[in-house]
Design an enzyme around this catalytic site. Structure first.
Site, PDB file in Angstrom:
ATOM      1  N   CYS A 263       0.816  -1.199   0.000  1.00  0.00           N
ATOM      2  CA  CYS A 263       0.000   0.000   0.000  1.00  0.00           C
ATOM      3  C   CYS A 263       0.864   1.268   0.000  1.00  0.00           C
ATOM      4  CB  CYS A 263      -0.982  -0.048   1.169  1.00  0.00           C
ATOM      5  SG  CYS A 263      -2.426   1.011   0.956  1.00  0.00           S
ATOM      6  N   HIS A 264       0.830   2.068   1.052  1.00  0.00           N
ATOM      7  CA  HIS A 264       1.636   3.283   1.152  1.00  0.00           C
ATOM      8  C   HIS A 264       3.047   3.008   1.697  1.00  0.00           C
ATOM      9  CE1 HIS A 264      -2.367   5.097   0.789  1.00  0.00           C
ATOM     10  NE2 HIS A 264      -1.752   6.208   0.414  1.00  0.00           N
TER      11      HIS A 264
END
Length: 181
Positions: free
Chosen positions: A106-107
């Site tokens: 994800c991030h």
């Protein structure tokens, strides 16, 4: 094998911590929660507070030699806090220098960008990071899981919580392969 899970004191997406943690446990390996401060970390379900988890080790006291691999869960705030901490960034970079596998979802790749380890690599992430990855010299792809074996360390990345099943299966397999002589 001990696997480091590096997270900030707050902001980690809970499911991106707990599902990979369980996958490591299921393989018989030992997950360890590493953070920038001692005590407990505060996980989130998107923008809402979720559970807290005890920190096993402060990153300033951690050594890459203690671990066989590194997992970088996401959450928007988590990697943003980590990339502002010099010791956390150095810890991430040290895994690449040592040739040990790293998994990020994800991030999470924001911390990889700050550690300057995406240049020449192909990876995926939450789509909003694609420009950051490209600006750091990496190639961004929109794939469920991407394994990049560019030297010196294998990098396994995924886009989002929906990819967790594939992410966990892939990174645990790659970590096991990397630990064999």
């Amino acid at each position: 094998m001990r696997i480091a899970f590096l997270v900030a004191p707050q902001g980690v997406e809970q499911v991106e911590l707990t599902e990979p943690w369980q996958a490591v446990t299921d393989t018989g390996d030992t997950p360890r929660l590493v953070s920038t401060k001692p005590g407990r970390i505060q996980a989130f379900n998107h923008l809402d507070k979720a559970d807290t988890f005890p920190v096993d080790q402060v990153v300033g006291d951690a050594s890459v030699e203690e671990y066989g691999g590194l997992v970088l869960p996401g959450g928007v705030a988590n990697p943003d806090f980590l990339r502002m901490d010099e010791k956390a960034v150095a810890f991430v970079r040290a895994f690449f220098d040592a040739g040990k596998p790293v998994a990020s979802i994800c991030h999470g790749p924001w911390t990889l960008v700050e550690a300057d380890v995406v240049r020449g690599r192909t990876l995926t992430s939450w789509p909003s990071l694609r420009t950051d990855i490209r600006n750091a010299g990496g190639t961004w792809v929109d794939e469920q899981v991407k394994v990049c074996e560019a030297s010196p360390a294998t990098l396994i990345t995924s886009r989002k919580p929906d990819d967790l099943k594939a992410f966990c299966a892939t990174f645990t397999e790659e970590f096991a392969r990397a630990s064999k002589p």
